[in-house]
Scaffold this motif. Structure first.
Motif, PDB file in Angstrom:
ATOM      1  N   GLN A  35       0.824  -1.190   0.000  1.00 28.56           N
ATOM      2  CA  GLN A  35       0.000   0.000   0.000  1.00 28.56           C
ATOM      3  C   GLN A  35       0.867   1.252   0.000  1.00 28.56           C
ATOM      4  N   THR A  36       0.478   2.217  -0.821  1.00 23.72           N
ATOM      5  CA  THR A  36       1.122   3.518  -0.800  1.00 23.72           C
ATOM      6  C   THR A  36       0.413   4.381   0.223  1.00 23.72           C
ATOM      7  N   ILE A  37       1.157   4.986   1.114  1.00 29.74           N
ATOM      8  CA  ILE A  37       0.551   5.819   2.146  1.00 29.74           C
ATOM      9  C   ILE A  37       0.050   7.112   1.513  1.00 29.74           C
ATOM     10  N   GLU A  38      -1.249   7.343   1.608  1.00 28.66           N
ATOM     11  CA  GLU A  38      -1.856   8.535   1.047  1.00 28.66           C
ATOM     12  C   GLU A  38      -2.733   9.184   2.109  1.00 28.66           C
ATOM     13  N   PRO A  39      -3.027  10.474   1.978  1.00 29.42           N
ATOM     14  CA  PRO A  39      -3.911  11.139   2.943  1.00 29.42           C
ATOM     15  C   PRO A  39      -5.261  10.451   3.014  1.00 29.42           C
ATOM     16  N   PRO A  40      -5.933  10.516   4.155  1.00 35.06           N
ATOM     17  CA  PRO A  40      -7.242   9.854   4.301  1.00 35.06           C
ATOM     18  C   PRO A  40      -8.254  10.374   3.276  1.00 35.06           C
ATOM     19  N   LEU A  41      -9.152   9.482   2.889  1.00 36.28           N
ATOM     20  CA  LEU A  41     -10.218   9.841   1.967  1.00 36.28           C
ATOM     21  C   LEU A  41     -11.523  10.031   2.730  1.00 36.28           C
ATOM     22  N   PRO A  42     -12.456  10.798   2.174  1.00 38.02           N
ATOM     23  CA  PRO A  42     -13.777  10.906   2.805  1.00 38.02           C
ATOM     24  C   PRO A  42     -14.446   9.547   2.884  1.00 38.02           C
ATOM     25  N   HIS A  43     -15.354   9.408   3.819  1.00 39.14           N
ATOM     26  CA  HIS A  43     -16.080   8.152   3.979  1.00 39.14           C
ATOM     27  C   HIS A  43     -17.047   7.956   2.807  1.00 39.14           C
ATOM     28  N   MET A  77     -14.465  14.149  -4.019  1.00 42.16           N
ATOM     29  CA  MET A  77     -13.116  13.621  -3.840  1.00 42.16           C
ATOM     30  C   MET A  77     -12.085  14.739  -3.822  1.00 42.16           C
ATOM     31  N   PRO A  78     -10.959  14.530  -3.124  1.00 44.48           N
ATOM     32  CA  PRO A  78      -9.879  15.513  -3.168  1.00 44.48           C
ATOM     33  C   PRO A  78      -9.306  15.619  -4.578  1.00 44.48           C
ATOM     34  N   ASP A  79      -8.714  16.766  -4.868  1.00 46.25           N
ATOM     35  CA  ASP A  79      -8.200  17.027  -6.204  1.00 46.25           C
ATOM     36  C   ASP A  79      -6.811  16.410  -6.377  1.00 46.25           C
ATOM     37  N   ARG A  80      -6.783  15.095  -6.361  1.00 43.26           N
ATOM     38  CA  ARG A  80      -5.527  14.369  -6.555  1.00 43.26           C
ATOM     39  C   ARG A  80      -5.844  12.957  -7.028  1.00 43.26           C
ATOM     40  N   ALA A  81      -4.848  12.323  -7.618  1.00 44.36           N
ATOM     41  CA  ALA A  81      -5.006  10.933  -8.030  1.00 44.36           C
ATOM     42  C   ALA A  81      -5.003  10.020  -6.816  1.00 44.36           C
ATOM     43  N   VAL A  82      -5.733   8.929  -6.925  1.00 39.76           N
ATOM     44  CA  VAL A  82      -5.859   7.982  -5.823  1.00 39.76           C
ATOM     45  C   VAL A  82      -5.569   6.580  -6.359  1.00 39.76           C
ATOM     46  N   THR A  83      -4.785   5.822  -5.620  1.00 39.66           N
ATOM     47  CA  THR A  83      -4.500   4.441  -5.983  1.00 39.66           C
ATOM     48  C   THR A  83      -5.628   3.533  -5.504  1.00 39.66           C
ATOM     49  N   VAL A  84      -6.131   2.709  -6.413  1.00 38.32           N
ATOM     50  CA  VAL A  84      -7.225   1.781  -6.104  1.00 38.32           C
ATOM     51  C   VAL A  84      -6.751   0.360  -6.396  1.00 38.32           C
ATOM     52  N   GLN A  85      -6.902  -0.510  -5.430  1.00 37.83           N
ATOM     53  CA  GLN A  85      -6.584  -1.926  -5.621  1.00 37.83           C
ATOM     54  C   GLN A  85      -7.815  -2.665  -6.147  1.00 37.83           C
ATOM     55  N   VAL A 113      -7.405 -14.922  -8.711  1.00 39.59           N
ATOM     56  CA  VAL A 113      -6.705 -15.242  -9.954  1.00 39.59           C
ATOM     57  C   VAL A 113      -6.025 -14.027 -10.579  1.00 39.59           C
ATOM     58  N   ARG A 114      -6.494 -12.825 -10.283  1.00 38.51           N
ATOM     59  CA  ARG A 114      -5.873 -11.613 -10.786  1.00 38.51           C
ATOM     60  C   ARG A 114      -6.021 -10.508  -9.741  1.00 38.51           C
ATOM     61  N   ARG A 115      -4.995  -9.674  -9.629  1.00 44.29           N
ATOM     62  CA  ARG A 115      -5.070  -8.498  -8.761  1.00 44.29           C
ATOM     63  C   ARG A 115      -4.128  -7.439  -9.302  1.00 44.29           C
ATOM     64  N   GLY A 116      -4.358  -6.216  -8.928  1.00 43.83           N
ATOM     65  CA  GLY A 116      -3.508  -5.133  -9.381  1.00 43.83           C
ATOM     66  C   GLY A 116      -3.972  -3.814  -8.813  1.00 43.83           C
ATOM     67  N   THR A 117      -3.416  -2.738  -9.339  1.00 44.97           N
ATOM     68  CA  THR A 117      -3.797  -1.396  -8.904  1.00 44.97           C
ATOM     69  C   THR A 117      -4.127  -0.547 -10.117  1.00 44.97           C
ATOM     70  N   ALA A 118      -4.950   0.468  -9.888  1.00 46.03           N
ATOM     71  CA  ALA A 118      -5.309   1.436 -10.920  1.00 46.03           C
ATOM     72  C   ALA A 118      -5.263   2.822 -10.301  1.00 46.03           C
ATOM     73  N   ARG A 119      -5.146   3.837 -11.138  1.00 44.11           N
ATOM     74  CA  ARG A 119      -5.126   5.220 -10.668  1.00 44.11           C
ATOM     75  C   ARG A 119      -6.449   5.877 -11.027  1.00 44.11           C
ATOM     76  N   ALA A 120      -7.139   6.367 -10.015  1.00 45.80           N
ATOM     77  CA  ALA A 120      -8.361   7.130 -10.212  1.00 45.80           C
ATOM     78  C   ALA A 120      -7.991   8.608 -10.192  1.00 45.80           C
ATOM     79  N   VAL A 121      -8.189   9.289 -11.323  1.00 46.33           N
ATOM     80  CA  VAL A 121      -7.693  10.657 -11.453  1.00 46.33           C
ATOM     81  C   VAL A 121      -8.848  11.650 -11.510  1.00 46.33           C
ATOM     82  N   PRO A 122      -8.624  12.873 -11.047  1.00 46.72           N
ATOM     83  CA  PRO A 122      -9.695  13.879 -11.052  1.00 46.72           C
ATOM     84  C   PRO A 122     -10.227  14.171 -12.444  1.00 46.72           C
ATOM     85  N   GLY A 123      -9.355  14.136 -13.468  1.00 54.02           N
ATOM     86  CA  GLY A 123      -9.786  14.467 -14.819  1.00 54.02           C
ATOM     87  C   GLY A 123     -10.831  13.537 -15.378  1.00 54.02           C
ATOM     88  N   LEU A 124     -10.943  12.322 -14.813  1.00 46.80           N
ATOM     89  CA  LEU A 124     -11.976  11.370 -15.209  1.00 46.80           C
ATOM     90  C   LEU A 124     -12.900  11.051 -14.043  1.00 46.80           C
TER      91      LEU A 124
END
Length: 516
Positions: A35-43, A76-84, A97-108
């Motif tokens: 896990q990448t340490i990131e600031p807390p997200l809203p509930h 959401m905060p105005d920053r990209a967020v890592t999603v597993q 069988v598969r796992r990974g991470t994706a980036r959720a970005v404000p522009g989308l």
């Protein structure tokens, strides 16, 4: 397609928490990805649920959008967020069988579109997302059969036209119980109308959406419907848009009311609407819009049993005719030259037993004039007669073509004839126009029969017309397609008993459709 293990399927479909909230199974998820340490997200970042779509033999698209305040821009905060993300062979995620991470970005809009590959064909899988210590609901999806497989069964649910203000999305409760392999949604996922004080449920905002934030809020409101959330989590969807995702009856870059919307303003509106549509749909990144353009026509294969051609009948059409002469204009086009070539090539070269065409707009003729003469809806294929007639001629040489449409807020099942001007011309295919999920509200049956029964004699190709809300359910096998028209008793309540209003069948090798 082979069906999911009945015990697993029953457990998933009857456990509301599996589709309406964080499940007990999800809570068993012990993070195994660094896990990448990131600031807390809203509930409540997973307030819009999860979805999957566009199944391949080895892959599927997984979707979610982080939106703790869905009706207020997302929150959401105005920053990209890592999603597993994780994909497993069981709903308790013991066999990942598969796992990974994706980036959720404000522009989308912090949407996530994961194109998972390396899966096995014709199998059920379960998936989930996690970010900031929060876990999504669990979704179930299914891959397409092996490309060389010709047998089996494919169960498809056809839906369209879900207007938030006209009623609840009640048909999805029954659809969830019917357990389709895939849901085909052919347009009007949202409606752009202003809020109404007399509506069953009011649209958010005070006006139609025009900007990106406004379209995001409208999509998000629809995504909060619990039955829609549940159906998205239960099966993969194949989607395409019609007009109300943007503006009623628009054509290319021409709005419904060009005297009120300049070309520049409407192009900006298209750009906003297409981006919000992509952000909320389980489609591949090939559909990321380029300004006022989005790639939506595409083809999906379900073994050698069925090929599904998904059309775009909005972006490339010429403006609607306003007269019968205009409707017969040989230069008028619904599809545009490139899409038309793509479609015909895919139909003529298809190895599939069934060639399905998802068209947002009705293809068979609707003659509204009682008695001599013709009167057509110019927004439908009737307004593009030359192109439609040329296409029907081509269908005569295609193996088992079946058109699946929407738009009408009615069930209209028809034979497709080579020439609708000649009721004795050859039948070349079948069309099922699915009714609406909620648009139009509960029907006035007396008014419907008063208006439409007199027109039946002028439309002998119609095999069934009806005005109930609901959806169509198809069981596709090598020898035929068995169809049900499933209707609830009301859409003025979230839950209502549904029934089979009619059964129909298309026989392989015999163009047309019959009631059974």
């Amino acid at each position: 397609m082979e069906r999911t293990n009945s015990t697993d399927r029953r457990r998933f479909l009857t456990t509301g928490a599996a589709v309406l909230g964080a499940t007990a199974a999800a809570q068993l998820w012990l993070p195994q990805v660094a896990q990448t340490i990131e600031p807390p997200l809203p509930h409540g970042v997973f307030s819009l649920g999860v979805a999957s779509g566009d199944p391949l033999p080895d892959g599927i698209v997984l979707w979610t959008r982080l939106a703790p305040k869905p009706l207020s821009g997302g929150g959401m905060p105005d920053r990209a967020v890592t999603v597993q993300w994780e994909v497993a062979e069981d709903e308790r995620f013991k066999g990942i069988v598969r796992r990974g991470t994706a980036r959720a970005v404000p522009g989308l809009a912090h949407s996530v579109h994961v194109d998972v590959r390396g899966l096995r064909p014709d199998r059920a899988y379960w998936y989930r997302f996690r970010t900031g210590g929060q876990i999504s609901p669990v979704g179930r999806t299914r891959t397409a059969p092996d490309p060389q497989r010709s047998g089996g069964r494919l169960r498809v649910a056809l839906a369209s036209c879900q207007n938030w203000q006209h009623g609840y999305f009640t048909p999805y409760a029954d659809m969830l119980h019917q357990d389709p392999d895939v849901v085909l949604f052919v347009g009007d996922y949202i409606y752009e109308g202003r809020p109404s004080s007399t509506a069953v449920r009011r649209h958010e905002s005070a006006d139609e959406p025009y900007t990106l934030v406004q379209y995001r809020n409208r999509h998000a409101q629809y995504r909060t419907d619990p039955l829609l959330v549940a159906m998205h989590a239960a099966a993969p969807w194949v989607v395409t848009f019609d007009d109300h995702e943007v503006d009623n009856d628009f054509a290319g870059e021409v709005p419904q009311d060009p005297d009120k919307q300049s070309h520049r303003a409407f192009v900006a509106r298209l750009t906003a609407a297409y981006q919000a549509y992509y952000e909320h749909m389980p489609v591949r990144t090939s559909a990321v819009p380029n300004g006022p353009r989005i790639q939506m026509y595409r083809r999906l294969e379900f073994g050698r049993l069925a090929r599904l051609n998904v059309l775009d009948t909005r972006q490339f059409r010429t403006d609607q005719a306003t007269s019968q002469k205009g409707a017969r204009n040989p230069s008028a086009t619904m599809l545009g030259a490139r899409q038309k070539r793509w479609l015909l090539d895919g139909l003529h070269r298809s190895p599939a037993q069934w060639n399905l065409i998802a068209s947002q707009i009705m293809m068979a003729e609707t003659d509204l004039q009682v008695g001599p003469g013709k009167l057509w809806y110019y927004d439908a294929w009737d307004g593009y007669q030359a192109e439609r007639n040329a296409f029907l001629k081509e269908l005569a040489t295609v193996r088992n073509p079946v058109v699946l449409s929407g738009d009408r807020h009615m069930t209209m099942v028809s034979d497709l004839r080579r020439d609708f001007a000649d009721p004795r011309s050859a039948v070349v295919g079948a069309e099922f126009v699915g009714t609406s999920v909620s648009s139009g509200g509960d029907p006035d049956l007396k008014a419907f029969h008063r208006d439409w029964d007199p027109r039946k004699a002028d439309n002998p190709h119609w095999k069934l017309i009806d005005t109930h809300r609901g959806y169509h359910l198809f069981d596709i096998r090598h020898d035929g397609i068995d169809a049900q028209v499933r209707v609830p008793s009301t859409v003025l309540r979230p839950r209502s008993a549904s029934r089979t209003f009619a059964r129909l069948r298309v026989e392989a090798g015999k163009p047309g459709v019959r009631r059974v």
